[in-house]
Design a protein around this motif. Sequence first.
Motif, mmCIF file in Angstrom:
data_model
loop_
_atom_site.group_PDB
_atom_site.id
_atom_site.type_symbol
_atom_site.label_atom_id
_atom_site.label_comp_id
_atom_site.label_asym_id
_atom_site.label_seq_id
_atom_site.Cartn_x
_atom_site.Cartn_y
_atom_site.Cartn_z
ATOM 1 N N VAL A 1 37.688 8.835 -51.315
ATOM 2 C CA VAL A 1 37.095 10.172 -51.211
ATOM 3 C C VAL A 1 37.853 11.134 -52.124
ATOM 4 N N TYR A 2 39.156 11.066 -52.061
ATOM 5 C CA TYR A 2 40.019 11.897 -52.921
ATOM 6 C C TYR A 2 39.744 11.595 -54.399
ATOM 7 N N ALA A 3 39.718 10.314 -54.748
ATOM 8 C CA ALA A 3 39.493 9.912 -56.135
ATOM 9 C C ALA A 3 38.139 10.401 -56.634
ATOM 10 N N THR A 4 37.125 10.300 -55.792
ATOM 11 C CA THR A 4 35.796 10.766 -56.179
ATOM 12 C C THR A 4 35.804 12.256 -56.473
ATOM 13 N N LEU A 5 36.442 13.027 -55.623
ATOM 14 C CA LEU A 5 36.507 14.472 -55.833
ATOM 15 C C LEU A 5 37.215 14.803 -57.149
ATOM 16 N N ILE A 6 38.336 14.179 -57.389
ATOM 17 C CA ILE A 6 39.112 14.453 -58.597
ATOM 18 C C ILE A 6 38.349 14.013 -59.845
ATOM 19 N N LEU A 7 37.803 12.798 -59.812
ATOM 20 C CA LEU A 7 37.088 12.293 -60.984
ATOM 21 C C LEU A 7 35.848 13.127 -61.286
ATOM 22 N N SER A 8 35.163 13.546 -60.244
ATOM 23 C CA SER A 8 33.932 14.306 -60.432
ATOM 24 C C SER A 8 34.192 15.764 -60.783
ATOM 25 N N ARG A 9 34.994 16.430 -59.991
ATOM 26 C CA ARG A 9 35.165 17.877 -60.138
ATOM 27 C C ARG A 9 36.253 18.279 -61.126
ATOM 28 N N VAL A 10 37.293 17.468 -61.262
ATOM 29 C CA VAL A 10 38.387 17.829 -62.166
ATOM 30 C C VAL A 10 38.187 17.201 -63.549
ATOM 31 N N ARG A 11 37.882 15.905 -63.560
ATOM 32 C CA ARG A 11 37.724 15.219 -64.845
ATOM 33 C C ARG A 11 36.315 15.332 -65.403
ATOM 34 N N GLY A 12 35.357 15.742 -64.570
ATOM 35 C CA GLY A 12 34.000 15.979 -65.049
ATOM 36 C C GLY A 12 33.148 14.738 -65.245
ATOM 37 N N LEU A 13 33.513 13.635 -64.593
ATOM 38 C CA LEU A 13 32.719 12.413 -64.722
ATOM 39 C C LEU A 13 31.417 12.536 -63.945
ATOM 40 N N THR A 14 30.383 11.863 -64.419
ATOM 41 C CA THR A 14 29.123 11.811 -63.692
ATOM 42 C C THR A 14 29.275 10.891 -62.484
ATOM 43 N N LEU A 15 28.307 10.943 -61.584
ATOM 44 C CA LEU A 15 28.353 10.047 -60.423
ATOM 45 C C LEU A 15 28.342 8.592 -60.854
ATOM 46 N N GLU A 16 27.574 8.278 -61.885
ATOM 47 C CA GLU A 16 27.529 6.907 -62.387
ATOM 48 C C GLU A 16 28.881 6.480 -62.947
ATOM 49 N N GLU A 17 29.536 7.369 -63.681
ATOM 50 C CA GLU A 17 30.848 7.057 -64.243
ATOM 51 C C GLU A 17 31.890 6.871 -63.144
ATOM 52 N N VAL A 18 31.841 7.716 -62.124
ATOM 53 C CA VAL A 18 32.766 7.576 -60.995
ATOM 54 C C VAL A 18 32.521 6.243 -60.295
ATOM 55 N N ALA A 19 31.254 5.894 -60.097
ATOM 56 C CA ALA A 19 30.911 4.627 -59.451
ATOM 57 C C ALA A 19 31.474 3.445 -60.228
ATOM 58 N N GLN A 20 31.313 3.462 -61.534
ATOM 59 C CA GLN A 20 31.858 2.391 -62.372
ATOM 60 C C GLN A 20 33.374 2.346 -62.277
ATOM 61 N N HIS A 21 33.998 3.496 -62.328
ATOM 62 C CA HIS A 21 35.464 3.577 -62.271
ATOM 63 C C HIS A 21 36.001 3.020 -60.952
ATOM 64 N N LEU A 22 35.321 3.338 -59.842
ATOM 65 C CA LEU A 22 35.786 2.902 -58.526
ATOM 66 C C LEU A 22 35.239 1.534 -58.121
ATOM 67 N N GLY A 23 34.235 1.053 -58.843
ATOM 68 C CA GLY A 23 33.645 -0.241 -58.517
ATOM 69 C C GLY A 23 32.775 -0.199 -57.275
ATOM 70 N N VAL A 24 32.086 0.932 -57.085
ATOM 71 C CA VAL A 24 31.194 1.098 -55.940
ATOM 72 C C VAL A 24 29.836 1.569 -56.450
ATOM 73 N N SER A 25 28.868 1.649 -55.557
ATOM 74 C CA SER A 25 27.534 2.101 -55.942
ATOM 75 C C SER A 25 27.498 3.628 -56.099
ATOM 76 N N ARG A 26 26.467 4.099 -56.801
ATOM 77 C CA ARG A 26 26.270 5.530 -56.980
ATOM 78 C C ARG A 26 26.048 6.209 -55.631
ATOM 79 N N SER A 27 25.316 5.544 -54.747
ATOM 80 C CA SER A 27 25.066 6.145 -53.433
ATOM 81 C C SER A 27 26.359 6.276 -52.627
ATOM 82 N N MET A 28 27.281 5.344 -52.793
ATOM 83 C CA MET A 28 28.567 5.446 -52.101
ATOM 84 C C MET A 28 29.380 6.613 -52.665
#
Length: 71
Positions: free
Chosen positions: A20-47
Amino acid sequence: ELRQRIESFHRALSRMPPNVYATLILSRVRGLTLEEVAQHLGVSRSMVKKYLAAALTQCRETSAETGEDTV
């Protein structure tokens, strides 16, 4: 006042599960899209959407508890 806001935000972050923390940082601080965050974390976009919702909820709850805007 700024120090209190930063401390409140830090407390909100420290209570988040790692993904949850990683998603927030990657999305809001680093500006990654949901798809990019999903790839980075190895989870689905819906997750990622669920993780981001949980992170924002945690920040809002902290904001409500302290009367400060942390998001």
